[in-house]
Design a protein around this motif. Structure first.
Motif, PDB file in Angstrom:
ATOM      1  N   ALA A  39      -2.566  -7.321  -1.877  1.00  0.00           N
ATOM      2  CA  ALA A  39      -1.219  -7.601  -2.383  1.00  0.00           C
ATOM      3  C   ALA A  39      -0.732  -8.922  -1.788  1.00  0.00           C
ATOM      4  O   ALA A  39      -0.925  -9.180  -0.602  1.00  0.00           O
ATOM      5  CB  ALA A  39      -0.265  -6.475  -2.023  1.00  0.00           C
ATOM      6  N   PRO A  41       1.949 -11.084  -0.104  1.00  0.00           N
ATOM      7  CA  PRO A  41       3.004 -10.603   0.799  1.00  0.00           C
ATOM      8  C   PRO A  41       4.374 -10.525   0.123  1.00  0.00           C
ATOM      9  O   PRO A  41       4.731 -11.367  -0.698  1.00  0.00           O
ATOM     10  CB  PRO A  41       3.013 -11.663   1.906  1.00  0.00           C
ATOM     11  CG  PRO A  41       1.680 -12.304   1.840  1.00  0.00           C
ATOM     12  CD  PRO A  41       1.264 -12.264   0.405  1.00  0.00           C
ATOM     13  N   LYS A  42       5.111  -9.516   0.483  1.00  0.00           N
ATOM     14  CA  LYS A  42       6.480  -9.377  -0.027  1.00  0.00           C
ATOM     15  C   LYS A  42       7.314 -10.539   0.509  1.00  0.00           C
ATOM     16  O   LYS A  42       7.129 -10.992   1.629  1.00  0.00           O
ATOM     17  CB  LYS A  42       7.079  -8.050   0.402  1.00  0.00           C
ATOM     18  CG  LYS A  42       6.350  -6.864  -0.200  1.00  0.00           C
ATOM     19  CD  LYS A  42       7.246  -5.666  -0.289  1.00  0.00           C
ATOM     20  CE  LYS A  42       6.544  -4.500  -0.917  1.00  0.00           C
ATOM     21  NZ  LYS A  42       6.055  -4.705  -2.241  1.00  0.00           N
ATOM     22  N   PHE A  43       8.226 -11.022  -0.344  1.00  0.00           N
ATOM     23  CA  PHE A  43       9.075 -12.136   0.063  1.00  0.00           C
ATOM     24  C   PHE A  43      10.414 -12.065  -0.653  1.00  0.00           C
ATOM     25  O   PHE A  43      10.553 -11.433  -1.694  1.00  0.00           O
ATOM     26  CB  PHE A  43       8.403 -13.489  -0.226  1.00  0.00           C
ATOM     27  CG  PHE A  43       8.212 -13.777  -1.691  1.00  0.00           C
ATOM     28  CD1 PHE A  43       9.211 -14.383  -2.440  1.00  0.00           C
ATOM     29  CD2 PHE A  43       7.023 -13.440  -2.331  1.00  0.00           C
ATOM     30  CE1 PHE A  43       9.031 -14.650  -3.791  1.00  0.00           C
ATOM     31  CE2 PHE A  43       6.833 -13.701  -3.681  1.00  0.00           C
ATOM     32  CZ  PHE A  43       7.837 -14.308  -4.407  1.00  0.00           C
ATOM     33  N   ASP A  44      11.384 -12.733  -0.065  1.00  0.00           N
ATOM     34  CA  ASP A  44      12.671 -13.007  -0.689  1.00  0.00           C
ATOM     35  C   ASP A  44      12.827 -14.514  -0.656  1.00  0.00           C
ATOM     36  O   ASP A  44      12.486 -15.168   0.329  1.00  0.00           O
ATOM     37  CB  ASP A  44      13.819 -12.343   0.075  1.00  0.00           C
ATOM     38  CG  ASP A  44      13.818 -10.836  -0.100  1.00  0.00           C
ATOM     39  OD1 ASP A  44      13.826 -10.383  -1.262  1.00  0.00           O
ATOM     40  OD2 ASP A  44      13.789 -10.120   0.915  1.00  0.00           O
ATOM     41  N   SER A  54      12.433 -12.421  -5.718  1.00  0.00           N
ATOM     42  CA  SER A  54      11.650 -11.639  -4.761  1.00  0.00           C
ATOM     43  C   SER A  54      10.242 -11.451  -5.306  1.00  0.00           C
ATOM     44  O   SER A  54       9.932 -11.840  -6.429  1.00  0.00           O
ATOM     45  CB  SER A  54      12.300 -10.274  -4.522  1.00  0.00           C
ATOM     46  OG  SER A  54      12.106  -9.433  -5.640  1.00  0.00           O
ATOM     47  N   SER A  55       9.415 -10.815  -4.519  1.00  0.00           N
ATOM     48  CA  SER A  55       8.039 -10.562  -4.947  1.00  0.00           C
ATOM     49  C   SER A  55       7.983  -9.616  -6.141  1.00  0.00           C
ATOM     50  O   SER A  55       6.928  -9.485  -6.762  1.00  0.00           O
ATOM     51  CB  SER A  55       7.208 -10.029  -3.779  1.00  0.00           C
ATOM     52  OG  SER A  55       7.893  -9.018  -3.091  1.00  0.00           O
ATOM     53  N   ASP A  56       9.083  -9.010  -6.515  1.00  0.00           N
ATOM     54  CA  ASP A  56       9.134  -8.192  -7.731  1.00  0.00           C
ATOM     55  C   ASP A  56       8.957  -9.036  -8.992  1.00  0.00           C
ATOM     56  O   ASP A  56       8.728  -8.499 -10.066  1.00  0.00           O
ATOM     57  CB  ASP A  56      10.460  -7.436  -7.824  1.00  0.00           C
ATOM     58  CG  ASP A  56      10.583  -6.348  -6.777  1.00  0.00           C
ATOM     59  OD1 ASP A  56       9.535  -5.888  -6.261  1.00  0.00           O
ATOM     60  OD2 ASP A  56      11.721  -5.951  -6.466  1.00  0.00           O
ATOM     61  N   LYS A  59       6.036  -8.534 -11.638  1.00  0.00           N
ATOM     62  CA  LYS A  59       6.028  -7.425 -12.608  1.00  0.00           C
ATOM     63  C   LYS A  59       6.314  -7.892 -14.034  1.00  0.00           C
ATOM     64  O   LYS A  59       5.949  -7.225 -14.991  1.00  0.00           O
ATOM     65  CB  LYS A  59       7.054  -6.371 -12.218  1.00  0.00           C
ATOM     66  CG  LYS A  59       6.736  -5.673 -10.925  1.00  0.00           C
ATOM     67  CD  LYS A  59       7.837  -4.712 -10.531  1.00  0.00           C
ATOM     68  CE  LYS A  59       7.537  -4.098  -9.174  1.00  0.00           C
ATOM     69  NZ  LYS A  59       8.608  -3.245  -8.693  1.00  0.00           N
ATOM     70  N   GLU A 135       6.127 -10.808   7.347  1.00  0.00           N
ATOM     71  CA  GLU A 135       5.024 -10.604   6.409  1.00  0.00           C
ATOM     72  C   GLU A 135       4.605 -11.899   5.711  1.00  0.00           C
ATOM     73  O   GLU A 135       3.431 -12.261   5.708  1.00  0.00           O
ATOM     74  CB  GLU A 135       5.402  -9.545   5.373  1.00  0.00           C
ATOM     75  CG  GLU A 135       4.261  -9.170   4.474  1.00  0.00           C
ATOM     76  CD  GLU A 135       4.556  -7.991   3.557  1.00  0.00           C
ATOM     77  OE1 GLU A 135       3.692  -7.700   2.723  1.00  0.00           O
ATOM     78  OE2 GLU A 135       5.625  -7.372   3.671  1.00  0.00           O
ATOM     79  N   ILE A 136       5.552 -12.608   5.111  1.00  0.00           N
ATOM     80  CA  ILE A 136       5.194 -13.835   4.390  1.00  0.00           C
ATOM     81  C   ILE A 136       4.797 -14.944   5.367  1.00  0.00           C
ATOM     82  O   ILE A 136       3.877 -15.710   5.113  1.00  0.00           O
ATOM     83  CB  ILE A 136       6.312 -14.292   3.411  1.00  0.00           C
ATOM     84  CG1 ILE A 136       5.803 -15.387   2.465  1.00  0.00           C
ATOM     85  CG2 ILE A 136       7.547 -14.756   4.138  1.00  0.00           C
ATOM     86  CD1 ILE A 136       4.814 -14.943   1.450  1.00  0.00           C
ATOM     87  N   GLY A 156       1.175  -7.422  -8.395  1.00  0.00           N
ATOM     88  CA  GLY A 156       1.433  -8.174  -7.171  1.00  0.00           C
ATOM     89  C   GLY A 156       0.185  -8.437  -6.348  1.00  0.00           C
ATOM     90  O   GLY A 156       0.273  -8.982  -5.246  1.00  0.00           O
TER      91      GLY A 156
END
Length: 186
Positions: A39, A41-44, A54-56, A59, A135-136, A156
């Motif tokens: 995946a 990394p999740k981010f804002d 965001s990482s959304d 989708k 994370e990022i 993702g």
């Protein structure tokens, strides 16, 4: 005098960071790495128009081409017109092109420089300033090649690390994207 010293210090730090980012030839041993199948990394983040992202965002498209760059990277800047062309050509297939500019989140002057570069290169696809997070940051600090350009799936996950330097590579990219879109429908 203090103001001059502060400015010299800032320049020194930026030059050191730019040199460190371009001089590396292998991954640093510290921190986690992310590769194909992992995946992203999740981010804002905030795009350069001020919209939150965001990482959304992955989708929304079967494939996102994500370029990671910084303002002192000539290769990154040279790649932008090609990415813009790809963005326009793949728009009807709902393929998204985006970039993360590494050095713009907290520095207004560097962000202004990035905006000038983007405008000069005719870039219309979204560019992001990512909010620092563990994370990022762990992912980004281990990048050693710039630009880093990734294919990221709707889920993702990183599909591949790509290069768009020649028409042959672009043709390969288009073929891979068509395969991903076709397999999504099955």
């Amino acid at each position: 005098m203090n103001k001059i010293f502060k400015n010299i210090s800032k320049i020194f730090v930026l030059l050191f960071l730019a040199l460190a980012m371009t001089a590396c030839t292998s991954k640093a041993p510290e921190g986690p790495t992310v590769s194909s199948g992992d995946a992203f990394p999740k981010f804002d983040a905030v795009d350069f128009k001020g919209n939150p992202v965001s990482s959304d965002v992955f989708k929304d498209s079967p494939v996102t081409i994500m370029s990671i760059w910084f303002t002192g990277c000539k290769g990154c800047i040279d790649e932008m017109p090609t990415l813009q062309k790809i963005s326009e050509e793949l728009k009807d297939k709902n393929v998204k092109v985006m970039s993360i500019c590494l050095d713009t989140y907290e520095d207004k002057k560097i962000k202004e420089e990035a905006e000038k570069i983007i405008e000069a290169k005719g870039v219309k696809y979204p560019n992001l300033a990512v909010k620092p997070s563990e994370e990022i940051d762990n992912y980004l600090k281990n990048l050693t090649a710039f630009p880093t350009t990734l294919l990221i799936g709707r889920d993702g996950k990183i599909i591949d690390n790509i290069s768009v330097g020649s028409q042959e590579k672009i043709d390969e990219l288009y073929k891979k994207i068509d395969e991903i879109i076709a397999s999504e429908g099955k």
